[in-house]
Design a protein around this motif. Structure first.
Motif, PDB file in Angstrom:
ATOM      1  N   CYS A 184       1.111  16.512 -18.731  1.00  0.00           N
ATOM      2  CA  CYS A 184       1.744  17.145 -19.885  1.00  0.00           C
ATOM      3  C   CYS A 184       3.146  17.647 -19.564  1.00  0.00           C
ATOM      4  N   GLU A 185       3.605  17.411 -18.339  1.00  0.00           N
ATOM      5  CA  GLU A 185       4.983  17.690 -17.928  1.00  0.00           C
ATOM      6  C   GLU A 185       5.386  19.133 -18.220  1.00  0.00           C
ATOM      7  N   GLU A 186       4.601  20.040 -17.661  1.00  0.00           N
ATOM      8  CA  GLU A 186       4.832  21.468 -17.878  1.00  0.00           C
ATOM      9  C   GLU A 186       5.505  22.163 -16.696  1.00  0.00           C
ATOM     10  N   ASN A 187       5.395  21.581 -15.492  1.00  0.00           N
ATOM     11  CA  ASN A 187       5.840  22.272 -14.282  1.00  0.00           C
ATOM     12  C   ASN A 187       6.889  21.447 -13.545  1.00  0.00           C
ATOM     13  N   LEU A 225      11.436  16.949 -12.480  1.00  0.00           N
ATOM     14  CA  LEU A 225      10.555  16.234 -11.563  1.00  0.00           C
ATOM     15  C   LEU A 225       9.133  16.731 -11.789  1.00  0.00           C
ATOM     16  N   PHE A 226       8.233  15.791 -12.126  1.00  0.00           N
ATOM     17  CA  PHE A 226       6.853  16.160 -12.406  1.00  0.00           C
ATOM     18  C   PHE A 226       5.896  15.369 -11.528  1.00  0.00           C
ATOM     19  N   ASP A 227       4.787  15.992 -11.174  1.00  0.00           N
ATOM     20  CA  ASP A 227       3.679  15.291 -10.515  1.00  0.00           C
ATOM     21  C   ASP A 227       2.721  14.858 -11.631  1.00  0.00           C
ATOM     22  N   ILE A 228       2.877  13.618 -12.094  1.00  0.00           N
ATOM     23  CA  ILE A 228       2.183  13.158 -13.293  1.00  0.00           C
ATOM     24  C   ILE A 228       0.668  13.119 -13.102  1.00  0.00           C
ATOM     25  N   ARG A 229       0.199  12.863 -11.893  1.00  0.00           N
ATOM     26  CA  ARG A 229      -1.258  12.796 -11.694  1.00  0.00           C
ATOM     27  C   ARG A 229      -1.942  14.112 -12.031  1.00  0.00           C
ATOM     28  N   ILE A 230      -1.329  15.233 -11.668  1.00  0.00           N
ATOM     29  CA  ILE A 230      -1.958  16.533 -11.943  1.00  0.00           C
ATOM     30  C   ILE A 230      -1.300  17.260 -13.107  1.00  0.00           C
ATOM     31  N   ASP A 231      -0.153  16.750 -13.555  1.00  0.00           N
ATOM     32  CA  ASP A 231       0.594  17.415 -14.626  1.00  0.00           C
ATOM     33  C   ASP A 231       1.091  16.386 -15.649  1.00  0.00           C
ATOM     34  N   PRO A 256       9.277  25.543 -16.499  1.00  0.00           N
ATOM     35  CA  PRO A 256       9.663  24.600 -17.559  1.00  0.00           C
ATOM     36  C   PRO A 256      10.960  23.878 -17.219  1.00  0.00           C
ATOM     37  N   CYS A 257      11.169  22.732 -17.869  1.00  0.00           N
ATOM     38  CA  CYS A 257      12.374  21.947 -17.669  1.00  0.00           C
ATOM     39  C   CYS A 257      12.944  21.544 -19.026  1.00  0.00           C
ATOM     40  N   THR A 258      14.244  21.760 -19.209  1.00  0.00           N
ATOM     41  CA  THR A 258      14.924  21.405 -20.447  1.00  0.00           C
ATOM     42  C   THR A 258      16.078  20.474 -20.110  1.00  0.00           C
ATOM     43  N   PRO A 259      15.851  19.156 -20.152  1.00  0.00           N
ATOM     44  CA  PRO A 259      16.910  18.226 -19.759  1.00  0.00           C
ATOM     45  C   PRO A 259      18.148  18.302 -20.649  1.00  0.00           C
ATOM     46  N   SER A 260      18.001  18.741 -21.894  1.00  0.00           N
ATOM     47  CA  SER A 260      19.172  18.854 -22.775  1.00  0.00           C
ATOM     48  C   SER A 260      20.133  19.932 -22.290  1.00  0.00           C
ATOM     49  N   ASN A 261      19.668  20.812 -21.394  1.00  0.00           N
ATOM     50  CA  ASN A 261      20.529  21.823 -20.791  1.00  0.00           C
ATOM     51  C   ASN A 261      21.124  21.350 -19.474  1.00  0.00           C
ATOM     52  N   PHE A 291       7.755   7.108  -9.202  1.00  0.00           N
ATOM     53  CA  PHE A 291       7.509   6.689  -7.833  1.00  0.00           C
ATOM     54  C   PHE A 291       6.181   7.292  -7.409  1.00  0.00           C
ATOM     55  N   ASN A 292       5.149   6.420  -7.307  1.00  0.00           N
ATOM     56  CA  ASN A 292       3.781   6.886  -7.085  1.00  0.00           C
ATOM     57  C   ASN A 292       3.439   7.940  -8.137  1.00  0.00           C
ATOM     58  N   ASN A 293       3.111   9.163  -7.725  1.00  0.00           N
ATOM     59  CA  ASN A 293       2.724  10.181  -8.703  1.00  0.00           C
ATOM     60  C   ASN A 293       3.928  10.935  -9.270  1.00  0.00           C
ATOM     61  N   TRP A 294       5.125  10.721  -8.693  1.00  0.00           N
ATOM     62  CA  TRP A 294       6.300  11.473  -9.123  1.00  0.00           C
ATOM     63  C   TRP A 294       7.005  10.795 -10.292  1.00  0.00           C
ATOM     64  N   LYS A 295       7.552  11.633 -11.163  1.00  0.00           N
ATOM     65  CA  LYS A 295       8.356  11.136 -12.277  1.00  0.00           C
ATOM     66  C   LYS A 295       9.620  11.971 -12.382  1.00  0.00           C
ATOM     67  N   LEU A 296      10.774  11.286 -12.401  1.00  0.00           N
ATOM     68  CA  LEU A 296      12.064  11.947 -12.510  1.00  0.00           C
ATOM     69  C   LEU A 296      12.684  11.607 -13.862  1.00  0.00           C
ATOM     70  N   ILE A 297      13.179  12.600 -14.580  1.00  0.00           N
ATOM     71  CA  ILE A 297      13.881  12.413 -15.852  1.00  0.00           C
ATOM     72  C   ILE A 297      15.259  13.041 -15.740  1.00  0.00           C
ATOM     73  N   VAL A 298      16.278  12.272 -16.124  1.00  0.00           N
ATOM     74  CA  VAL A 298      17.655  12.745 -16.144  1.00  0.00           C
ATOM     75  C   VAL A 298      18.208  12.512 -17.546  1.00  0.00           C
ATOM     76  N   GLY A 299      18.736  13.539 -18.169  1.00  0.00           N
ATOM     77  CA  GLY A 299      19.320  13.387 -19.497  1.00  0.00           C
ATOM     78  C   GLY A 299      18.290  13.406 -20.608  1.00  0.00           C
ATOM     79  N   THR A 300      18.770  13.230 -21.833  1.00  0.00           N
ATOM     80  CA  THR A 300      17.891  13.288 -22.994  1.00  0.00           C
ATOM     81  C   THR A 300      18.469  12.440 -24.120  1.00  0.00           C
TER      82      THR A 300
END
Length: 464
Positions: free
Chosen positions: A402-405, A394-400, A384-389, A305-314
Motif C-alpha cells: 500500500c506504499e505507506e512507509n 522507496l518502498f518494500d512492496i512485499r511487506i508494504d 509518508p512520501c509525497t513525490p509532488s513535493n 528491483f526484487n522487493n524494492w520499488k523506487l518512484i521519482v516524480g509524479t
C-alpha cells in the motif's frame, strides 16, 4: 516506457516492428484480434489486419459506447461522432444494438467452433469492458444483469459490477466452447488487465483500487497492479498464487516458447524475457527488476528491483497520488464468498473435466486468502512520501504493497543503485512521438459517419 494513447484523428501509428501475431503466423497460427486496437489507424497499413492479425472484429479508438458503437471526441468545443466497429476492414453495422461484451464473446466462440484442428490459433480478446464509454453514458450493462446486484447501493457502482459480471460470463462461455471442441487440453489462457481503475477524475469508471494508493496513469500500485491469471493443463502445478516478477513485455517470448517457437527467431534486444518455465514448473522468475516507466515529458519514473520499488516524480501535480477508498464510499451489503458458485460455474466445470487435480472449494478459499493484499499493521511505523513535493519514494512492496512507509532516507545505497539503473535504462529510451491531430480530415462525416483511415484517400476502401 509509454506516453499517452492514440486519440481520434491522430496521425501517428504504432511503430513498424514485428508483433506477436506476426511471429505466431510464422509458426502456422491463425490470428484474431477481438475488441480494442487503439494503436493508430490513420492509414490502412497501420490497422490490425495489416499488422499480423488474419481477422479483427472490434474498434480502432480507445473506447466506444457499449450498444451503438459510437465514439465521440471533442476538439476545440466541437463534437466529432462516428461509428467505430469493424469486421476486418468493413463497418459492422449489423451488430449495432448488441451489447459489446456479448458481441465479442459470440465472435470468439464462433471462431473456436470453426476450428478444424488442422491449424493452431491465437485469439487476443481485448474487451471494451470495463472501460468507460462516451460522456453521458460512461457505464452500460444489460438491465437483467444489473438487477442481480441490488445489494450494491450506489447505482453507478452497481452498473460497473454488472459489467464485470458480464466479463465473467464471457470467460465461462469461452472455456465451455474450448471444452466442447476438445481444445482445452492444449490451450494456454491468459487473463490480464492493463492498469488500475480510474477511480476519480475525467472518465472515471467507479472501479476500485482499494487498499492501494493511486489510480490509472500513476505509477503507484493502484495504477499498475491489476488482476491477472494464467491457466493451462500444460502447467505442472496449478492453483498457486505467484509473487514472482513479470512484465507485460515478457508475454511475447513466453507465448512464443509455449507455441513451440525458437527464441533465436525473435528480434534481438527485446525487452521481454521468457517466463514459460517459471509458469509451467513453478520456478523462480528470471527477472529481478522491472522498469515500470520513464516518461521524459512529465519527468516521472518508477523501477522495481526484487522487493524494492523506487518512484521519482509524479503526474497531474500529484492530484491522483493518494488513497481513494473502495470506489465512491458506497454502501454494499456484505456478501459471503460462494465457493460452490465458483466450482459450478461454466469455467469451473470445464476445468474439472481436463484437470487431474482440480482445486477443492477449501483450496479456493486458501488461494483467495493468499492473493488478498494486506497493508502495514496499523501500529507499524510509517514515513509518508509525497513525490509532488520533490521527494524520492522507496518502498518494500512485499511487506508494504500500500506504499505507506518511505524508506529512501534509511536506505540511501538502495536508492543510489536503483537511480543508476534508471539512468542506464534512460540511455535506451525512444522519445515519445509528437501528437499531430488531423481531426478535420479524419472527421467521420467524410466517411459515411465512421471512424476510418483518412491518409489513404486515393484508396477505394477509403472513399465515402
Amino acid at each position: 516506457m509509454h506516453g499517452p494513447t492514440n486519440k481520434p484523428g491522430q496521425t501517428e501509428n504504432l511503430p513498424d516492428s514485428k508483433l506477436m501475431p506476426e511471429y505466431l503466423k510464422d509458426l502456422g497460427y491463425e490470428t484474431h484480434l477481438v475488441g480494442k486496437w487503439n494503436l493508430g489507424y490513420s492509414r490502412w497499413n497501420a490497422t490490425p489486419t495489416f499488422r499480423g492479425f488474419d481477422h479483427h472484429l472490434g474498434f480502432f479508438n480507445g473506447h466506444v459506447s457499449y450498444y451503438d458503437y459510437l465514439t465521440t471526441h471533442k476538439v476545440d468545443g466541437k463534437d466529432y461522432t462516428g461509428f467505430d466497429l469493424r469486421r476486418d476492414t468493413t463497418p459492422a453495422w449489423d451488430l449495432a444494438g448488441q451489447y459489446a461484451t456479448d458481441a465479442f464473446t459470440d465472435y470468439t466462440v464462433k471462431t473456436i467452433e470453426k476450428a478444424d484442428g488442422s491449424k493452431p490459433f491465437f485469439i487476443m480478446l481485448s474487451h471494451l469492458a470495463v472501460h468507460v464509454g462516451n460522456e453521458g453514458k460512461y457505464l452500460e450493462a444489460p438491465q437483467e444483469t444489473i438487477n442481480k446486484l441490488k445489494h450494491i447501493d450506489d447505482s453507478n457502482r452497481r452498473t460497473y459490477a454488472a459489467m464485470v459480471s458480464k466479463v465473467d460470463d464471457s470467460m465461462g462461455t469461452i472455456m465451455s466452447a474450448l471444452l466442447k471442441k476438445n481444445l482445452l487440453e492444449n490451450t494456454v489462457i491468459v487473463f490480464v488487465s492493463d492498469n488500475g481503475a480510474p477511480s476519480i477524475g475525467v472518465s472515471h469508471n467507479w472501479g476500485s483500487n482499494f487498499p492501494l494508493r493511486g489510480i490509472k496513469s500513476t505509477l503507484f500500485e493502484g495504477g499498475i497492479r491489476s488482476v491477472a491469471f494464467a491457466w493451462s493443463p500444460l502447467f505442472v502445478q496449478t492453483g498457486r498464487v505467484s509473487l514472482e516478477l513479470m512484465h507485460v513485455t515478457d508475454w511475447l517470448p513466453t507465448i512464443f516458447t509455449a507455441a513451440g517457437g525458437d527464441l533465436g527467431l525473435l528480434e534481438p534486444d527485446l525487452d521481454g524475457v521468457d517466463q514459460w518455465s517459471s509458469l509451467q514448473y513453478d520456478l523462480p522468475s528470471p527477472r529481478d527488476d522491472i522498469l515500470i516507466n520513464i516518461d521524459e515529458i512529465t519527468r516521472n519514473a518508477a523501477l522495481r528491483f526484487n522487493n524494492w520499488k523506487l518512484i521519482v516524480g509524479t503526474t497531474s501535480n500529484g492530484n491522483f497520488d493518494s488513497y481513494f477508498g473502495d470506489s465512491g464510499k458506497t454502501n454494499i451489503e456484505e456478501q459471503s464468498y460462494n465457493t460452490s458458485a465458483v466450482a459450478d460455474s461454466p469455467a469451473g466445470q470445464a476445468i474439472k473435466q481436463v484437470t487431474y487435480t482440480p482445486l477443492s472449494e477449501n483450496e479456493y478459499i486458501s488461494s483467495r486468502r493468499q492473493a488478498t493484499l494486506k497493508c502495514l499493521n496499523p501500529k507499524a511505523k510509517r514515513t509518508p512520501c509525497t513525490p509532488s513535493n520533490g521527494e524520492v519514494c522507496l518502498f518494500d512492496i512485499r511487506i508494504d504493497p500500500c506504499e505507506e512507509n518511505n524508506l529512501a532516507t534509511f536506505l540511501p545505497s538502495v536508492v543510489r543503485r536503483m537511480k543508476r539503473a534508471m539512468v542506464d535504462y534512460r540511455a535506451g529510451l525512444v522519445p515519445q512521438q509528437a501528437r499531430t491531430v488531423d481531426i478535420e480530415k479524419a472527421a467521420p462525416e467524410l466517411f459515411q459517419f465512421t471512424w476510418n483511415p483518412w491518409l489513404d484517400c486515393g484508396d477505394a476502401e477509403c472513399k465515402a
